[in-house]
Design an enzyme around this catalytic site. Structure first.
Site, mmCIF file in Angstrom:
data_model
loop_
_atom_site.group_PDB
_atom_site.id
_atom_site.type_symbol
_atom_site.label_atom_id
_atom_site.label_comp_id
_atom_site.label_asym_id
_atom_site.label_seq_id
_atom_site.Cartn_x
_atom_site.Cartn_y
_atom_site.Cartn_z
ATOM 1 N N SER A 160 0.822 -1.212 0.000
ATOM 2 C CA SER A 160 0.000 0.000 0.000
ATOM 3 C C SER A 160 0.854 1.259 0.000
ATOM 4 C CB SER A 160 -0.917 -0.002 1.222
ATOM 5 O OG SER A 160 -0.147 0.307 2.374
ATOM 6 N N LYS A 161 0.226 2.309 -0.490
ATOM 7 C CA LYS A 161 0.877 3.614 -0.610
ATOM 8 C C LYS A 161 1.491 4.090 0.699
ATOM 9 C CE LYS A 161 -2.309 6.144 -2.702
ATOM 10 N NZ LYS A 161 -3.111 6.916 -3.574
ATOM 11 N N ARG A 162 0.795 3.773 1.790
ATOM 12 C CA ARG A 162 1.259 4.291 3.077
ATOM 13 C C ARG A 162 2.645 3.757 3.424
ATOM 14 N NH1 ARG A 162 -1.149 2.233 7.107
ATOM 15 N NH2 ARG A 162 -2.313 0.771 5.833
ATOM 16 N N LYS A 163 3.010 2.614 2.834
ATOM 17 C CA LYS A 163 4.277 1.983 3.230
ATOM 18 C C LYS A 163 5.372 2.117 2.179
ATOM 19 C CE LYS A 163 2.786 -0.804 6.904
ATOM 20 N NZ LYS A 163 2.814 -2.154 7.437
#
Ligand code: GLU
Length: 477
Positions: free
Chosen positions: A253-256
């Site tokens: 995911s983008k957050r990571k």
């Protein structure tokens, strides 16, 4: 039979690196069998479409060199290849199912659907449509449509059937048709849902193998039911495991970290390294080697050999591979690839000498800047490093004598610099480690650099001399 595969992305966000992995598999499988790889844009959800979404897909695929045989920009015998331009097909086929009593018109209002949802949730069931228009008389429905009432078309999912399909990676998969609700096929705005469009298009475009992310596996029973309703032959399915975040936790995911395909190239990964990395995520060639190019992959790839476990998007491996590919390039080729990463102000005439100096140490092309900035910009010096294992008096003396020696040189080649520095060191009996490290820090500001004498030679006499003078004059010592 000609093998025909496809990538069917929706223009709802940046092109994900997982989509490149999917494109790669579809591309390779088609090429391996002398078939075609088709790009189809699935843009039937207009509410989620982003501006420039189709261009983003096209740009990313081209940047990775995964060219399609049929699709946007290219056309082909089964076009158009953009779903929003194919609405009449979906209407026609949805209508066909209504005419054969395999689908029906539904007029349920938002409020009614919401009520169904609440009722299902209240008894702890997954929210789903209750079939309220399943047996509604067709004549009555047509009248309401003529009167202008909005409607959708839903699939009449047969009761008590076992839905079986074969997946190349997971083998046989079974579903109970009672678990599948009556899917909307055509929405009230005349657009198809994903389920109808994907089946109609895969059929009309003569797709033989559907390789897609495993997140679609729960949709496949609906697709199987549609193929059965139409009486069409089914493609072969392969649902590919998703990537997990580099830390091993959860779907990537983008957050990571980065997920957009083009961002990897912008960060200085070589496309051939990224492709190689994607090839060996969840699949290895028979001889277990890890380095292979696109042609070799095309020859050796077999979707049936893909692991059915999720795989970690292991950045360490990507970094390693990128280094391998950087070092495979000739200096001239590397120079070309580095162009977009060279900061303005970098003295271009030094480039040819710099490239072999840093080639071993580049992890990504973007490292060029941090590995070379001290070559043309005066670094700041950490006096603690400068004074390591020595007194200020000793360092001052070393700097002064070195400065004098270097200033008097007519030739500032690495050999000349080396000779004079080694002579000084021997003459005064200075400890090599201390003296060379001190000099490295004084000239570059860094503890680790390419070979010292070459580095000094590239920086140039005038600049080296001025850096040493500056330290001698500063209060740092
Ligand atoms: N439009 C779907 C997507 O965005 C395609 C799924 C499929 O390949 O069937 O991934």
């Amino acid at each position: 039979m000609t093998v025909r595969t496809r990538l069917a992305p929706s223009p709802t966000g940046r092109m994900h690196i997982g989509s490149i992995a999917m494109a790669l598999k579809n591309y390779a499988f088609a090429k391996k069998h002398g078939g075609q790889f088709i790009l189809r844009i699935e843009d039937t959800d207009k509410t989620r479409e982003i501006e420039d979404g189709i261009n983003e897909i096209v740009r990313a695929l081209k940047a990775y060199g995964l060219d399609w045989d049929e699709g946007p920009e290219k056309g082909g015998p089964y076009g158009p290849y953009i779903q929003s331009q194919r609405l009449e097909f979906y209407k026609k086929y949805a209508q066909k199912l209504v005419d054969e009593a395999k689908a029906y018109y539904c007029f349920a209002t938002k409020e009614e659907l919401e009520k169904m949802r609440q009722e299902a949730l209240a008894v702890g069931k997954p929210p789903r449509y209750n079939g309220m228009y399943r047996d509604y008389p067709l004549e009555k429905a047509k009248k309401r449509i003529r009167a202008g009432e909005p409607y959708v078309i839903r699939l009449k999912v047969p009761k008590d059937q076992e839905i079986v399909f074969h997946d190349l990676i997971r083998g046989e998969i079974k579903f109970d048709s009672n678990e599948v609700s009556d899917q909307v096929l055509l929405k009230s705005d005349g657009y198809p849902t994903y389920h109808l469009a994907v089946v109609v298009d895969d059929h009309l475009m003569k797709i033989t193998h559907v390789m897609r992310g495993e997140e679609w596996i729960s949709s496949t029973p609906k697709h199987v039911l549609l193929y059965q309703a139409f009486g069409w032959p089914m493609p072969t399915w392969a649902h590919i495991p998703v990537f997990l975040n580099p830390d091993g936790k959860g779907k990537m995911s983008k957050r990571k970290g980065d997920v957009a395909a083009l961002d990897f190239l912008e960060k200085g990964y070589l496309k051939e390294a990224v492709l190689n990395f994607l090839m060996i995520l969840g699949w290895t060639p028979k001889d277990q080697r890890e380095i292979l190019n696109l042609d070799e992959y095309v020859r050796e790839f077999n979707p049936a050999d893909i692991s059915h476990n999720s795989v970690i998007f292991d950045l360490k491996k990507l970094n390693w591979l990128n280094g391998v590919y950087i070092r495979k390039l000739s200096d001239a080729k590397l120079k070309k690839r580095l162009k977009p990463f060279i900061p303005s102000g970098f003295p271009e005439k030094k480039l040819d000498r710099v490239i072999p100096l840093i080639k071993e140490r580049l992890v990504t092309l973007a490292d060029f800047d941090k590995l070379t900035r001290f070559l043309w910009q005066q670094p700041s010096i950490d006096s603690k490093l400068l004074l390591k294992k020595a007194t200020p008096e000793l360092v001052k003396k070393q700097l002064k004598l070195t400065l004098e020696a270097l200033e008097s040189l007519d030739d500032f080649s690495d050999q000349a610099v080396e000779q004079v520095i080694r002579k000084l060191q021997e003459k005064h009996g200075w400890r090599k480690r201390q003296y060379f490290m001190m000099l490295r820090v004084a000239v570059t500001g860094e503890k680790a650099t390419p070979p010292l004498f070459e580095t000094m030679s590239v920086i140039g006499q005038e600049e080296v001399v001025s850096r040493l003078k500056e330290i001698l004059n500063s209060k740092n010592l």
